[in-house]
Structures are given as structure tokens and as C-alpha cells.
Design a protein around this motif. Structure first.
Motif, PDB file in Angstrom:
ATOM      1  N   TYR A 139      28.879  40.323  48.288  1.00  0.00           N
ATOM      2  CA  TYR A 139      28.360  40.818  47.009  1.00  0.00           C
ATOM      3  C   TYR A 139      26.843  40.624  46.980  1.00  0.00           C
ATOM      4  O   TYR A 139      26.358  39.503  47.084  1.00  0.00           O
ATOM      5  CB  TYR A 139      28.902  39.998  45.837  1.00  0.00           C
ATOM      6  N   LEU A 198      39.115  45.714  27.879  1.00  0.00           N
ATOM      7  CA  LEU A 198      38.971  44.277  27.836  1.00  0.00           C
ATOM      8  C   LEU A 198      39.610  43.687  29.085  1.00  0.00           C
ATOM      9  O   LEU A 198      40.829  43.577  29.168  1.00  0.00           O
ATOM     10  CB  LEU A 198      39.689  43.768  26.580  1.00  0.00           C
ATOM     11  N   LYS A 199      38.803  43.341  30.070  1.00  0.00           N
ATOM     12  CA  LYS A 199      39.356  42.825  31.331  1.00  0.00           C
ATOM     13  C   LYS A 199      38.338  41.985  32.072  1.00  0.00           C
ATOM     14  O   LYS A 199      37.146  42.020  31.755  1.00  0.00           O
ATOM     15  CB  LYS A 199      39.830  43.995  32.210  1.00  0.00           C
ATOM     16  N   THR A 200      38.817  41.230  33.050  1.00  0.00           N
ATOM     17  CA  THR A 200      37.890  40.550  33.943  1.00  0.00           C
ATOM     18  C   THR A 200      37.575  41.495  35.090  1.00  0.00           C
ATOM     19  O   THR A 200      38.284  42.473  35.318  1.00  0.00           O
ATOM     20  CB  THR A 200      38.506  39.262  34.523  1.00  0.00           C
ATOM     21  N   ALA A 201      36.498  41.196  35.808  1.00  0.00           N
ATOM     22  CA  ALA A 201      36.108  42.040  36.931  1.00  0.00           C
ATOM     23  C   ALA A 201      37.237  42.074  37.961  1.00  0.00           C
ATOM     24  O   ALA A 201      37.985  41.109  38.115  1.00  0.00           O
ATOM     25  CB  ALA A 201      34.825  41.507  37.556  1.00  0.00           C
ATOM     26  N   LYS A 202      37.325  43.199  38.661  1.00  0.00           N
ATOM     27  CA  LYS A 202      38.361  43.386  39.680  1.00  0.00           C
ATOM     28  C   LYS A 202      38.346  42.236  40.699  1.00  0.00           C
ATOM     29  O   LYS A 202      37.290  41.831  41.164  1.00  0.00           O
ATOM     30  CB  LYS A 202      38.068  44.711  40.403  1.00  0.00           C
ATOM     31  N   TYR A 248      32.690  34.313  47.179  1.00  0.00           N
ATOM     32  CA  TYR A 248      32.889  35.669  46.663  1.00  0.00           C
ATOM     33  C   TYR A 248      32.963  36.692  47.779  1.00  0.00           C
ATOM     34  O   TYR A 248      32.069  36.781  48.604  1.00  0.00           O
ATOM     35  CB  TYR A 248      31.779  35.999  45.665  1.00  0.00           C
ATOM     36  N   LEU A 285      25.689  36.766  46.630  1.00  0.00           N
ATOM     37  CA  LEU A 285      26.617  35.682  46.316  1.00  0.00           C
ATOM     38  C   LEU A 285      27.124  35.084  47.621  1.00  0.00           C
ATOM     39  O   LEU A 285      27.331  35.806  48.596  1.00  0.00           O
ATOM     40  CB  LEU A 285      27.798  36.196  45.484  1.00  0.00           C
ATOM     41  N   ARG A 313      34.150  40.871  48.521  1.00  0.00           N
ATOM     42  CA  ARG A 313      34.530  42.163  47.932  1.00  0.00           C
ATOM     43  C   ARG A 313      35.788  42.654  48.627  1.00  0.00           C
ATOM     44  O   ARG A 313      35.764  43.564  49.420  1.00  0.00           O
ATOM     45  CB  ARG A 313      33.388  43.161  48.057  1.00  0.00           C
ATOM     46  N   THR A 342      39.029  39.189  40.140  1.00  0.00           N
ATOM     47  CA  THR A 342      38.810  37.876  39.527  1.00  0.00           C
ATOM     48  C   THR A 342      39.865  37.624  38.464  1.00  0.00           C
ATOM     49  O   THR A 342      40.570  38.534  38.053  1.00  0.00           O
ATOM     50  CB  THR A 342      37.420  37.773  38.858  1.00  0.00           C
ATOM     51  N   ARG A 343      39.968  36.390  38.013  1.00  0.00           N
ATOM     52  CA  ARG A 343      40.970  36.055  37.014  1.00  0.00           C
ATOM     53  C   ARG A 343      40.485  34.883  36.172  1.00  0.00           C
ATOM     54  O   ARG A 343      39.614  34.115  36.566  1.00  0.00           O
ATOM     55  CB  ARG A 343      42.285  35.663  37.688  1.00  0.00           C
ATOM     56  N   ASP A 344      41.063  34.775  34.983  1.00  0.00           N
ATOM     57  CA  ASP A 344      40.853  33.594  34.157  1.00  0.00           C
ATOM     58  C   ASP A 344      41.901  32.546  34.510  1.00  0.00           C
ATOM     59  O   ASP A 344      42.941  32.861  35.080  1.00  0.00           O
ATOM     60  CB  ASP A 344      41.018  33.953  32.669  1.00  0.00           C
ATOM     61  N   TYR A 345      41.629  31.311  34.151  1.00  0.00           N
ATOM     62  CA  TYR A 345      42.617  30.237  34.233  1.00  0.00           C
ATOM     63  C   TYR A 345      42.845  29.704  32.827  1.00  0.00           C
ATOM     64  O   TYR A 345      41.889  29.279  32.177  1.00  0.00           O
ATOM     65  CB  TYR A 345      42.115  29.099  35.127  1.00  0.00           C
ATOM     66  N   ASN A 346      44.090  29.750  32.357  1.00  0.00           N
ATOM     67  CA  ASN A 346      44.381  29.192  31.042  1.00  0.00           C
ATOM     68  C   ASN A 346      44.618  27.676  31.164  1.00  0.00           C
ATOM     69  O   ASN A 346      44.658  27.145  32.271  1.00  0.00           O
ATOM     70  CB  ASN A 346      45.559  29.936  30.396  1.00  0.00           C
ATOM     71  N   LYS A 385      33.511  27.989  44.426  1.00  0.00           N
ATOM     72  CA  LYS A 385      34.065  29.313  44.635  1.00  0.00           C
ATOM     73  C   LYS A 385      33.190  30.119  45.582  1.00  0.00           C
ATOM     74  O   LYS A 385      31.974  29.958  45.603  1.00  0.00           O
ATOM     75  CB  LYS A 385      34.155  30.047  43.292  1.00  0.00           C
TER      76      LYS A 385
END
Lengths: 455, 455
Positions: free
Chosen positions: A90, A31-35, A131, A102, A133, A37-41, A129
């Protein structure tokens, strides 16, 4: 091809597995985001919103319009624009139809937009955003000071010419100079000589120039420099730096800007002035524009570039069937880095970051008042008040008040049998615990009055 | 594989071609955005910003937090979540590393976010683009009325069961029912019988139910229905519809909501209530909730769904190693369609859409005042005033005024030798051509006062 068929089979099997799992699915994937990348809470988003609002209000203050372009472009739109960085683009999978990538920056799509719409005059900002690599190493530190470095590609090219760099090596030597913010001069020189085949003499001459920093006076001095003045290109660049500094005086920001001959910028498409906004460590003053030359002192080591840009007069022409040029100049702000600094600041501070703007919580101390709570919160919503109600049928008053404490809601409108009978609402100030009965008809005005800065 | 090698060679050649073109590049590729995507120009962005602000202020009024997730996810995160729609997912090319796909909606990434962060309680909104390899037919029309249809997947499943649909055909028959907004019942029935192998008798029974529309009374009637009441699932759904309508009464919005048994929604992951916001043509009233049943009248043909959603209690569990469920309910708003309606409205209206918020233009009638203009505009910017200045050295007053007319700038601050000598600025109101001398020290306050709604 075989590889494709295997991929398809794997996808089918995975899908089948997931379907069989159905609602009870106990899958064992990571369970992870793509390398990269990140979520924002919500807390991070509140900070990001603040950063964005600051930047947008600056653009708006200067009369900029905004545009938007798609997240992917035709692959050929991006081809041949980024030099050695192209390998970081990408690509989308060929699923039939167009070959897509992208976006790698917002500049090339902007140039495509200008050429496509035959626009020659626009002041735009674009927040989106991009992108790459890449494995960006995010340096975090306590930055307080910031200043801008400027240079000009024509000065660099002129310098390369008078130092004896062959024409076809300008761009690749420029890429090596660009590494000076991460590598000491000795290593940069080694790369020039050993990897890029430059003579040691030429490298040493470049080394002398790229150690220079200053202001308008440095530009004037270099215009008199015996070697540099032989290059028409360099002279054109130096004259523009002088003009720039005369404008900076009018804008009263000369103390924030340094003319720095080591600034090169990675991308291929720049044709004139280039610049970077740099953060230096807390308490360390920026390099003075009065400094004549010499490498920056050890204390003033720059710890991060948060924005950069320059002039790219050739890029739009690459998209125009007749090669018509449209002069462009711009800046790109690295939100992620600024955000990471702001986030660290928020963590260090005692102040709580609010993730909602709720002005009042509709609560009750007694049971069976869900309907009354819903009626009151509807009244508040309809009046434009930011209000909340707990979804439980009979929540405890304490848990309703705790929710207010945790999420920073300043007011509670409490309903009970007695209040309903009297036609009032008990308004509680969370911070002081002060409570006062307000006539129901006056509640909206009272909430507005008490939260006028937040509404 | 051979295909890959050819692709790589083509890419290399294209890049080489573009490089050789250099700054003079006269390339003959098609200048366009990728199929199914579009740019937004400043006017369109101004409208989009207005739409976003309306939506965001609604979410904020109700106390929602916001989050953000990356534009692409691990491919396996999306696998097995969308049923027949999975073929519309954009995959990224395998360039070494993880297999990635562009997000297809915001719901699955949200469920992944909840499972990853072990969140069981959040009210969030998320504004971002999603990507579908689709040819969306954008209907444009003059919509004025809008209403919401609601149904419940459990009512649909119960209905399928009591009508004799085999268990393993529930989802595929549901997909066919979903086409009722685009196809007449006869064609939907044909697909059920001829393509999906349903008995004609079962199809006819479904046809009778899916023509029903109403409100709380329809839910009550169906709870008494001899056939429907045999399904526990259907009864649970119908009871919840009743409860929903009791809340809608408290919120005073029963006239906007229709219980519609033909509403099915395409996606697999819904487990309970489902709903759609539908626009109907101008002047045509929404279907009354008092209507007992029967197909909607010809006048009330829905012309577009602008939002939809439902309950998806199983999705987060698909990401949890132990399958722990987190009940979720949500709505997705189709910004593109709403935007296209707003854009058409703006085109039809005489009112000009401003693309900047500039309050004042700093201008001069005489030559050689560039420096004075830059000084004054700096003063205004530093005071937070949104101001602009023309970049030409000696622009004509007329062209400065024309720029104000075109871009809707309400005020002009005019500088001349005389004004500089007197320490004043001539403030011109663009709309009325009225001019008044303002003491330079009072200019900022005067501009603020005259543009207080725009600042």
C-alpha cells in the motif's frame, strides 16, 4: 494533471455536502470498513487479548525485548525487498513531502532499525499490524494438531543447481515450489515448464526431491546423495539441519518438527533455514519425523500455516552504507488466523466470554440513592476494586441484576435506606443469589477475598 | 497522467537498482523513519508499557470494554468531520479500488462503528495510533501538577450569540478562541477582527468572558449574568456545568477541575461539554476552583495538554441513513506527550529501566557444557520461569555475569562438572554475589520464591 484536479473537486464537494448535512446529515454512503479490513468487537478483543498474552508471555519467558516502528516507512526502504510480492504494498498518496508506504511486514522495518541504530545483537519481539493489498482466504476449521516444517534456502538452491536450473531462475522457481501447499505437483510442474521455461527433466528431478520429508536421518541420507552432495551450498544447509535436530532433541520437541524439502517460503530475503508452523485437522496426527520419504498421506493434509520465518543474513546489509551484514533469524506469527480459530472455539463452547473484569456492581433497590451509589463506587475505585454503577437516576434492581448476569459480574453491593442506617452493604453473589450484610468498613476486603482470581 | 507515469518509472528504476545491488547492496539512500514518526527502542517500550498498563487498569477498574478498528478508513468516512483540520489527513494512493485515508482520530471510526453495528450503549476504550500530517512541537518539561479545564460548546455558542457574532462565524471564531493557550489575547483579538471580520466591540465582549475561570459559583453567577442569561443554549450549558460540579464533589475531585470559558477545543464535532487535562510546571499549584475570575497568574501558565475530549451527540447520526443520533462523550489521552515526560523522568532517575523480565540466567564456568545449559534452561522454561542462556558454545563466566548486571537479571544458575555430579545447581544472587548450592529438584521453587514479585 486532470485526474488529480477532478479528485480534489470531488473531495471539496463531498466535504461541502457533509457540512451542509450538519447534525441532521442523512447521507447515503455505504457504511463499511475498507476492503480486507475488519473491526474487532469487545468479545473478539477479549479473545485477541488472551491470544496476545499467551504469545507475549512466551517471548518474555525467553528473555525477549520489544520495539516499535512506525506504521509507514519511506517507500524506498521497502523497495526491492519482497520480489514478486512488491505489487501488494500500500502506497500513501503524494501530498507533498516524502513518498511513503504502509509496512508490508515487520522484518524489513526491523532491518532498517538495526542498520540505523548500528545494533548487531538483539532478541526482540514486535507486535503490530502489517498491510498487504491482498484477498486473504481465511480457512476456518477445527485444528487441534500443529507441527513445524523446516527447510533451508541453501538446500533448495543447491537442489536447483544439481537439477539443472539456471542460476537466474532460482528465485522464480523457488516461488513456484512455494505453491505446493495450495496446488498439486502436476500444476506446479506445469508452471515451471510452461510459464518459467524450465526443462521437463529438471522439473522431474525437483519433483523427486520436494516429495521428501523426514528428520535428522533424511538430512544424513541426503548428505550421501550422489547428486545433492555435489552442491557445497546444499551440504552446508544439510549439516545445519542436522545440528538443529540435535538441539531439538535437547528441547524435547523432535516429534513436532519435520524436515520438508518442499517448503520454500515466498519472500526473497531468506538466506538459510526457513520454517513454518502448520495446523493439521483435528484427530489427524502430524507427519512423523521418522517417516523416510514419500508424499504425506491424504489424511495429513495441512490446512493452514499460522507462523513462518527463517534466516535473513543479507537484509540489514542492504541498509548499511558499507553493506555490513548482521545475521538475523526470526519468526512471524499470523495472529489473524490463530484468532479466527480461537474465536470459533469460543463460539462452539458454552462458556461465556467476559469483555470486562468488573468485580462488583454497586446497586440499589430504592429510589433517590444515586448520590450514595456514586459515593460507594468512588470508595471502591479508590481502593483499586473494579466496580461499576448504572448511570440512571433510579434504575430498577432487576435491571441492575440483569446487567450483572449478562456481563458476568460476580458480585452486587446493594444499598438501601436500612443498610445506610445500619452502616452495612448487602453483598449478593450473582451465581447463587446468596445475600449477606457486610459492615461497610469491611466491604473492600470482602470483595477482594471473593474475587481474588479476577483482581 | 504524465506525473503518474513518471512516478511509476522512477519506482521501477529504484526497484531495479535495489535488485541489482542484491545482497552486496551499498545503496546511498538516507536511513531514516518518515518525517513526524519515530521508533521505540526496548527501554522506551518498557516505559510505554508501564504508561499503557496504568491507563488500561484505570479503564478496566471502571468497567470499560475495548474495541479495535482498522488503521485506514474509506476516505468519505472521514470527510466533513474535522473542519479546518481536514487538510492534515493522510490519504492512501489510489492503486485501484477504494479511496482510503489513515484515521485522523479514534472518535470518527468509533462513531462509524456504532452506526454500522447499531450500538447505542457501550463504554469502550481504544488504544491505537492516529495519523496527522502535522509538525507537533513536543514541549518537554518537569511537570508535576495536573488539572482539568472544562467548558461547554453551548456556553461558547451562547456567548458568541450574545456578544453579536453572526451565526455562520461561530465555528471559525471558536477556532480562534482555541488559540488562547498559545497566543496572548491581543493576537487572538487581532485574528478575530482583521482575519475573520468580527467587529471590535464583539471581540472585546468575548475577551471579557474568556478571561473567566472558576467553579460551580462561576456557573451560578453566569446564569444570573444579564447578557449570558439571554441565551437558552448558554443556560443549558451552565446548568450542566453545575450538575457536573455536584458529581465532582461526590467523586472528591473538585480541587482538580476548573470551569474555564476560554477552553474551545479545535474539532468541529463537539456539541456539549468539552474538557482538557493540563500539566502545569513543577511546584506550581493548579488554578484554584475558588478563584472568581481574571486571567490565571503568571506562575500557573499551562505547559501542555495531555488529554482532551467532550460530548459529540451529532457524529453517529452523520453515519446513520436515517440520521438517528446516539449521544456520546469521551476523552482522548495523548500518550506521546505523557510518554515523553515519563521518559525524561526515567533519564533523570538513577534507577535502571529493565527491558526484559528474565528471572534467572543459566550459566557455566567450564567448557563443553552447552548441552547441559540447554537442558536446564528447557526445564525452567517448561516450568514457566523466565530464563535465558548465552548462545555461545563456551562463553566466559565473567561475560555471563556481566550480561546479568547490564540487563538486571537477579539470579544466575551455574552448572559445572561438580554440580552435575552432585545433582545440584549453584544459585548466585547477582546483587550480593552470595552463592548457594540448590538441589536440582528444588531449583524451580527456589527461583520462584526469590523472584516472586517479578514472575
Amino acid at each position: 494533471s486532470k485526474a488529480l484536479t477532478i479528485d480534489e473537486e470531488v473531495a471539496k464537494l463531498l466535504e461541502l455536502k457533509a457540512r451542509l448535512g450538519g447534525d441532521d446529515g442523512k447521507h447515503q454512503f455505504v457504511l463499511k470498513t475498507a476492503k480486507g479490513t475488519r473491526d474487532y468487537n469487545p468479545k473478539q478483543m477479549a479473545i485477541r487479548e488472551k491470544v496476545f498474552n499467551t504469545i507475549i508471555s512466551c517471548f518474555k519467558r525467553h528473555g525477549a525485548e520489544t520495539i516499535d516502528t512506525p506504521v509507514f516507512e519511506l517507500k524506498e526502504t521497502l523497495t526491492g525487498k519482497y520480489g514478486e510480492d512488491s505489487k501488494l504494498i500500500y502506497d500513501l498518496k503524494d501530498q507533498g513531502g516524502e513518498l511513503l508506504s504502509l509496512r508490508y511486514d515487520l522484518t524489513v522495518p526491523f532491518a532498517r532499525y538495526l542498520a540505523m541504530n548500528k545494533i548487531t545483537n538483539i532478541k526482540r519481539y514486535h507486535i503490530a499490524k502489517v498491510y498487504r493489498r491482498d484477498n486473504p482466504a481465511m480457512t476456518r476449521g477445527r485444528y487441534r494438531e500443529f507441527y513445524q516444517c523446516v527447510n533451508d534456502r541453501r538446500i533448495l538452491d543447491g537442489m536447483f543447481a544439481v537439477c539443472g536450473v539456471p542460476d537466474d531462475k532460482f528465485r522464480t522457481i523457488c516461488s513456484t515450489v512455494d505453491k505446493l501447499d495450495k496446488m498439486p505437483w502436476e500444476d506446479v510442474k506445469k508452471e515451471m515448464v510452461n510459464e518459467k521455461g524450465l526443462s521437463e527433466e529438471a522439473a522431474d528431478q525437483i519433483g523427486e526431491y520436494v516429495s521428501m520429508q523426514g528428520g535428522m536421518d533424511l538430512a544424513e541420507r541426503l548428505l550421501q546423495d550422489q547428486k545433492m552432495s555435489q552442491s557445497k551450498q546444499a551440504c552446508a544447509g544439510l549439516s545445519d539441519i542436522k545440528l538443529l535436530f540435535s538441539y531439538l532433541q535437547l528441547f524435547q520437541v523432535t516429534d513436532k518438527v519435520v524436515f520438508d524439502l518442499s517448503l520454500a517460503r515466498g519472500l526473497d530475503y531468506y538466506t538459510g533455514i526457513i520454517y513454518e508452523a502448520v495446523l493439521s485437522q483435528a484427530g489427524v496426527a502430524p507427519v512423523s519425523t521418522e517417516a523416510q520419504n514419500g508424499p504425506p498421506g491424504e489424511e495429513s493434509v495441512s490446512v493452514g500455516s499460522v507462523a513462518g520465518g527463517g534466516r535473513y543474513d543479507g537484509l540489514v546489509g542492504m541498509f548499511d552504507p558499507k553493506g555490513r551484514k548482521v545475521p538475523c533469524v526470526g519468526v512471524s506469527i499470523g495472529i489473524e488466523r490463530i484468532f479466527s480459530i480461537m474465536e470459533q472455539k469460543a463460539e462452539a463452547s458454552a462458556e461465556k466470554v467476559r469483555t470486562t473484569e468488573v468485580q462488583v456492581m454497586v446497586a440499589s433497590a430504592q429510589k433517590n440513592l444515586l448520590e450514595e451509589r456514586l459515593k460507594l463506587v468512588t470508595e471502591l475505585w479508590n481502593a483499586g476494586i473494579k466496580a461499576e454503577v448504572m448511570y440512571k437516576k433510579n434504575p430498577k434492581l432487576l435491571s441492575q441484576l440483569q446487567h450483572c448476569e449478562e456481563s458476568g459480574i460476580p458480585l452486587v453491593a446493594i444499598l438501601g435506606e436500612q443498610e445506610l442506617k445500619d452502616g452495612v452493604v448487602k453483598l449478593r453473589v450473582v451465581a447463587t443469589r446468596e445475600e449477606v450484610d457486610i459492615c461497610r468498613a469491611d466491604l473492600i476486603e470482602e470483595v477482594r477475598r471473593r474475587t481474588s482470581d479476577a483482581s
